[in-house]
Design an enzyme around this catalytic site. Structure first.
Site, PDB file in Angstrom:
ATOM      1  N   GLY B 101     -73.037  -9.685 -20.574  1.00  0.00           N
ATOM      2  CA  GLY B 101     -73.783 -10.806 -21.136  1.00  0.00           C
ATOM      3  C   GLY B 101     -73.867 -10.770 -22.630  1.00  0.00           C
ATOM      4  O   GLY B 101     -74.885 -10.431 -23.187  1.00  0.00           O
ATOM      5  N   CYS B 102     -72.803 -11.153 -23.285  1.00  0.00           N
ATOM      6  CA  CYS B 102     -72.812 -11.251 -24.732  1.00  0.00           C
ATOM      7  C   CYS B 102     -73.892 -12.234 -25.149  1.00  0.00           C
ATOM      8  O   CYS B 102     -73.894 -13.360 -24.687  1.00  0.00           O
ATOM      9  CB  CYS B 102     -71.470 -11.756 -25.224  1.00  0.00           C
ATOM     10  SG  CYS B 102     -70.630 -10.542 -26.182  1.00  0.00           S
ATOM     11  N   GLY B 103     -74.751 -11.808 -26.038  1.00  0.00           N
ATOM     12  CA  GLY B 103     -75.774 -12.741 -26.488  1.00  0.00           C
ATOM     13  C   GLY B 103     -77.031 -12.628 -25.665  1.00  0.00           C
ATOM     14  O   GLY B 103     -78.111 -12.858 -26.132  1.00  0.00           O
TER      15      GLY B 103
END
Lengths: 255, 255
Positions: B101-103
């Site tokens: 989950g980038c961000g």
């Protein structure tokens, strides 16, 4: 979006076992043309909107691309097809990733990407009175928050629409709104984005990609969010509470 | 960690130009043995701690590894050397990244990693009265929050230490605490982690990697955080306010 759990409650030295409501958090894996790109943790509602808003907001797919969405709600997987592989910017995303803020950050690349774009030049005007009453409306809509305290809320206001979303992730709520906007093929330059949560630079980047001229939050902005909003032409309003608000950039859109 | 900005203030239909304080947000690029791995957006303080806490909390480097830290504060870069390349788990991280989950997210891989580890089995006891007064102390310490409203605060309580950190990122404040703990070669099984912000599953994963038996927050936990805390043996306390608190898992550590 809500789950019941058993808890032990302490109140002034007394203890009792009871049940309480908490915000549901679940993983959603997003695939683009069959390639898994990300698993988000989110509130399980409007998952198609979340996926579409995510790939657009991250700059993975250009606005206006024809998208086909297949959602498997049970397995928590959504696959987005663009028709043409040329429409997917995975390479730039891969590059970004190298220095990107997994878990919380945004990279220099994203900051630079967004600074190189034209600034938002919409000359809309909005009355502070309207902003204050819309923020009040946002809070009244926040049913999951009122029940659990565990989610952020956001709303997109365009002519004839006040669309409201809640999510355990601050960014997810924004992605869902832009997914809604895109899936419903809306086209309204005069957008206002309302948020319950804080405004960091990443929100400005997403909003710039969606062409939002005005962002209003109940909470605080960061220094970098203000600087970026100034640069890309976004009006930033914070600490919007009751009859008060602070405007941090591009004052002229507020009457 | 604080910047002065010019704002336009609206109060009950009156407007004035003034200056206000906002939380500073800056990028920090972390390199591991010379390879850039991530750029975080953070409050610019205790950057060495943030970098060390990040690589440990993400499982990139095992606890106990000898680390050498070179911080270039002006350029916003910190390089961590492990001596041996074998100590870096970039491959697993790369794999995780694919669905990570980038961000905002954490992947299935991280969830599975953590579920495969032994659960936290420390048999410590803590009095609810102590928890309530430490949470009050956390709020009193929150100088940057009181001035800007734009940061999260966190504290690590171990015998003879109450270490306090603030950051624009909820996870960063936790990373800084674990960086401090590691850089000072502390070894205290009986840790309590205090947080101003919400508890999502990612906080449980980081805390599990650091061997924290008790987490206390002023805010709400998510359903997945509760489920994970239950599985990995962590006592989770939420909505800790005044004389009240809710305990969501492993009640027996609370007296």
């Amino acid at each position: 979006m809500i789950k019941e759990v058993s808890i032990r409650k302490y109140i002034s030295q007394e203890t009792r076992e009871t049940v309480d409501w908490v915000a549901e958090e679940r993983p959603l894996t997003i695939a683009l043309n069959g390639v898994e790109i990300v698993t988000l943790l989110c509130s399980p509602s409007h998952l198609d909107e979340l996926a579409v808003g995510y790939v657009l907001g991250e700059g993975l797919v250009p606005r206006g691309a024809e998208l086909e969405i297949r959602l498997d709600e049970e397995r928590g997987i959504v696959d987005i097809s663009t028709g043409s592989a040329n429409l997917v910017n995975l390479q730039a995303w891969g590059k970004r990733y190298v220095t990107s803020g997994c878990g919380k950050g945004t990279s220099f690349y994203q900051l630079n990407d967004i600074r190189q774009q034209e600034s938002v030049s919409i000359l809309m005007k909005v009355k502070m009175k309207e902003i204050l009453s819309s923020m009040t409306m946002l809070q009244k809509h926040s049913q999951v928050f009122l029940k659990t305290g565990g989610v952020h809320s956001a709303a997109l206001q365009i002519p004839d629409h006040f669309i409201f979303r809640e999510d355990v992730g601050r960014h997810n709520a924004v992605d869902k709104l832009f997914g809604y906007y895109t899936l419903n093929k809306l086209n309204a330059p005069e957008k206002i984005l309302y948020l319950s949560g804080r405004i960091s630079s990443e929100i400005i980047i997403k909003a710039r990609r969606m062409g939002v001229p005005v962002i209003v939050s109940r909470s605080a902005p960061t220094s970098l969010a203000i600087q970026l909003a100034e640069e890309v032409g976004i009006t930033l309003v914070g600490f919007t509470r009751g009859t008060k608000a602070n405007v941090y950039s591009h004052y002229t859109r507020i009457e």
